[in-house]
Design an enzyme around this catalytic site. Structure first.
Site, PDB file in Angstrom:
ATOM      1  N   LYS A   1       0.875  -1.190   0.000  1.00  0.00           N
ATOM      2  CA  LYS A   1       0.000   0.000   0.000  1.00  0.00           C
ATOM      3  C   LYS A   1       0.905   1.230   0.000  1.00  0.00           C
ATOM      4  O   LYS A   1       1.446   1.623   1.017  1.00  0.00           O
ATOM      5  CB  LYS A   1      -0.869  -0.059   1.251  1.00  0.00           C
ATOM      6  CG  LYS A   1      -2.137   0.790   1.321  1.00  0.00           C
ATOM      7  CD  LYS A   1      -2.125   2.169   0.760  1.00  0.00           C
ATOM      8  CE  LYS A   1      -2.261   3.229   1.832  1.00  0.00           C
ATOM      9  NZ  LYS A   1      -1.858   4.568   1.353  1.00  0.00           N
TER      10      LYS A   1
ATOM     11  N   GLU B   1       9.793   2.460  10.633  1.00  0.00           N
ATOM     12  CA  GLU B   1      10.878   3.388  10.299  1.00  0.00           C
ATOM     13  C   GLU B   1      10.224   4.762  10.288  1.00  0.00           C
ATOM     14  O   GLU B   1       9.516   5.100   9.342  1.00  0.00           O
ATOM     15  CB  GLU B   1      11.429   2.963   8.927  1.00  0.00           C
ATOM     16  CG  GLU B   1      12.553   3.791   8.394  1.00  0.00           C
ATOM     17  CD  GLU B   1      13.654   3.952   9.410  1.00  0.00           C
ATOM     18  OE1 GLU B   1      14.109   2.949   9.956  1.00  0.00           O
ATOM     19  OE2 GLU B   1      14.020   5.110   9.679  1.00  0.00           O
TER      20      GLU B   1
ATOM     21  N   CYS C   1      13.967  11.252   5.946  1.00  0.00           N
ATOM     22  CA  CYS C   1      14.068  10.895   7.372  1.00  0.00           C
ATOM     23  C   CYS C   1      15.445  11.240   7.884  1.00  0.00           C
ATOM     24  O   CYS C   1      15.646  11.381   9.079  1.00  0.00           O
ATOM     25  CB  CYS C   1      13.888   9.404   7.568  1.00  0.00           C
ATOM     26  SG  CYS C   1      12.428   8.769   6.852  1.00  0.00           S
TER      27      CYS C   1
ATOM     28  N   GLU D   1      10.018  16.723  14.125  1.00  0.00           N
ATOM     29  CA  GLU D   1      10.383  16.588  12.717  1.00  0.00           C
ATOM     30  C   GLU D   1       9.509  17.501  11.861  1.00  0.00           C
ATOM     31  O   GLU D   1       8.285  17.434  11.931  1.00  0.00           O
ATOM     32  CB  GLU D   1      10.211  15.136  12.254  1.00  0.00           C
ATOM     33  CG  GLU D   1      10.677  14.938  10.833  1.00  0.00           C
ATOM     34  CD  GLU D   1      10.587  13.493  10.368  1.00  0.00           C
ATOM     35  OE1 GLU D   1       9.467  12.933  10.403  1.00  0.00           O
ATOM     36  OE2 GLU D   1      11.622  12.940   9.973  1.00  0.00           O
TER      37      GLU D   1
HETATM   38  C1  UN1 Z   1      14.269   8.161   3.994  1.00  0.00           C
HETATM   39  O1  UN1 Z   1      14.288   9.365   3.956  1.00  0.00           O
HETATM   40  O2  UN1 Z   1      13.332   7.553   4.573  1.00  0.00           O
HETATM   41  O3  UN1 Z   1      20.067   7.929   3.484  1.00  0.00           O
HETATM   42  C2  UN1 Z   1      15.255   7.317   3.310  1.00  0.00           C
HETATM   43  C3  UN1 Z   1      19.367   8.560   2.686  1.00  0.00           C
HETATM   44  C4  UN1 Z   1      18.631   7.796   1.612  1.00  0.00           C
HETATM   45  C5  UN1 Z   1      17.414   7.128   2.164  1.00  0.00           C
HETATM   46  C6  UN1 Z   1      16.502   8.037   2.909  1.00  0.00           C
HETATM   47  N1  UN1 Z   1      19.513   6.805   1.044  1.00  0.00           N
HETATM   48  O4  UN1 Z   1      19.259   9.769   2.737  1.00  0.00           O
END
Ligand code: UN1
Length: 501
Positions: free
Chosen positions: A176, A251, A285, A386
């Site tokens: 999804k 995550e 992230c 965040e």
């Molecule tokens: C994400 O933002 O969830 O390390 C992943 C990084 C990328 C992956 C980010 N290779 O910035």
């Protein structure tokens, strides 16, 4: 672009949703551009997809692992062929610059290759027994049908982080994707179809979180959920999975920091800060949302950063020279602007940006200027929560100990970087930082697929994606004990009893 309208992909076929409803995907750089229409699915569609996965499971889990993994090699090769086309579509659907979209597809290609190789390893252990003529081994066993819920910021790479190990593990899945990037998801799933992955092994259900995501999490036949997204949604999923005893790997958000010590190469640190904070418009992230700068170099660092940021071109990610592309949608734009005003109310000072960018052909998109705060302190919301936008802030420190304490002073812990050439500071930071990923003289963003990816504290719940650990999400360990002594041997008893032998 050939096809733009997609239903759900269930049991090897594209089918219309039971709801009869659709939703559109639009370009965040120009909301008048519609990229396609997609199934707005409900619980009945999720159930249909889960049933297909349940039916496909016995056969798939009995398929030799190298054969399961070989499909991924073919997916990787097809992705290589389509890289440019997919990257362009990604920039139109998700907004990030074309170079970054190419990197997203490349990350998917790399990982598909990596997992294809994993099918020829898939190692267990052999372990000696304490009893004679007995043998132990461990092997991985697929967890069953899994639900994969993915975000919009890496619309090809992150789905592959989940689909590929699930396939190698022997799981069948229902995917999804985020409602902002359904076209990338559909085109990715089409590749699995094209290389002949058997029906039911990978299923796609498009739709909204509450209508399509929630029934997937709640479905009794789903044994595990893998989710990448916000802390709030992750917490909800975690609670639901706890009640139904599902495995759940999360995550979630982070508040990543870049520490700059007095001996740092300042030009490098400035480039790293600008790249880490503003690539993908801060929507990673791993984005650098805190700059923890030693007082001795703070004025020089700040001047150079402002010079660098003021030269950034904001615009449509398809155009060459653009460094800052739009944020994903209107709600995200408003959220980012809201955080900027919260930061000002809290007493942080805007050194650059702080506003929406419009005009010059940008009026139909969601553009926010690269924003740098000064005087950000640890208690402020903008230093703890965040934002997921092009906003970063400078915090002052006077020692490496203070820098580490401030870096650790949030509820998150995904990625942290330190710029220094002092080996003592390097090891102090490496040992004490509560982050799943620590970089030395490298930015907080840009993890490679062969290393584990994931965070401490509220960033997750202990699981890791990518790297060799990626199979752990989708497998159970099975311990097998084989006794070839021809008699009953009682562990912890018979070795001490000479009359037993
Ligand atoms: C994400 O933002 O969830 O390390 C992943 C990084 C990328 C992956 C980010 N290779 O910035």
């Amino acid at each position: 672009m050939s096809r733009t309208d997609f239903g759900n992909y269930i049991n090897g076929d594209w089918v219309d949703p039971s709801t009869g409803e659709t939703f559109e995907s639009r370009n965040p750089a120009d909301r008048t551009q519609v990229l396609g229409s997609f199934a707005k699915s409900g619980a009945a569609d999720v159930d249909r997809a889960v049933q297909a996965a349940v039916e496909a499971y016995p056969r798939w889990m009995s398929t030799p692992v190298p054969e399961r993994a070989d499909y991924l090699l073919r997916v990787a090769l097809l992705l290589e062929e389509r890289k440019e086309e997919l990257s362009r579509i990604m920039t139109q659907e998700m907004g990030k610059t074309l170079k970054e979209s190419r990197a997203d597809v490349q990350e998917g290609i790399d990982f598909a290759h990596y997992m294809a190789g994993e099918g020829r390893r898939f190692f267990g252990n052999s372990i000696p027994a304490e009893l004679p003529n007995k043998f132990y081994m461990t092997m991985r066993h697929p967890i069953g049908v899994v639900g994969l819920i993915t975000p919009w910021n890496f619309p090809i790479a992150i789905p592959l982080w989940k689909i590929a190990p699930a396939m190698v593990a022997g799981c069948t899945s229902v995917f999804k994707p985020a409602e902002d990037t359904p076209l990338c998801a559909a085109l990715l799933v089409d590749l699995f179809h094209e290389v002949g992955v058997p029906p039911g092994v990978v299923n796609l259900v498009n739709g909204m979180g509450e209508e399509a995501g929630a029934p997937l999490v709640d479905h009794p036949s789903v044994r595990a959920i893998s989710f990448t997204g916000s802390l709030d949604v992750g917490r909800m999923i975690n609670e639901k999975c706890a009640r139904s005893m599902k495995r759940c790997s999360l995550e979630l958000g982070s508040k990543n920091a870049l520490i700059i010590m007095p001996d740092a190469d300042l030009d490098l640190a400035v480039e790293s800060a600008a790249w880490g904070a503003f690539a993908t418009s801060g929507q990673r992230c791993t984005a650098t949302s805190r700059l923890i700068v030693h007082d001795d170099v703070r004025p020089a660092f700040t001047d150079r950063l402002l010079e660098r940021v003021s030269g950034m071109k904001v615009g449509n990610g398809l155009e060459p020279g653009i460094e800052l592309a739009p944020v994903i949608n209107e709600a995200q734009k408003n959220r980012v602007l809201e955080y900027i005003s919260v930061g000002q109310q809290e007493g942080a000072k805007i050194l650059h940006g702080g506003e929406e960018v419009t005009g010059d052909g940008l009026e139909n998109g969601y553009f926010v200027a690269p924003t740098v705060f000064d005087e950000m302190t640890a208690d402020m919301r903008i230093a703890r929560e965040e934002i997921f936008g092009p906003v970063t802030g400078i915090m002052r420190v006077e020692s490496v100990e203070e820098a580490v304490a401030i870096a650790n002073g949030t509820d998150y812990g995904l990625s942290c970087a330190i710029y220094t050439h002092d080996i003592t500071n390097v090891f102090k930071a490496v040992n004490q930082l509560e982050f799943g990923i620590v970089y030395v003289n490298a930015p907080t963003i840009g993890a490679e697929i062969q290393v584990p990816f994931g965070g401490m504290k509220n960033t997750g719940n202990g699981h890791r994606e990518a790297g060799p650990q990626s199979l752990d999400e989708f497998t159970e360990w099975k311990t097998v004990g084989i006794d070839f002594s021809g008699k009953l041997q009682r562990a912890q008893m018979d070795q001490d009893d000479p009359s037993a032998s």
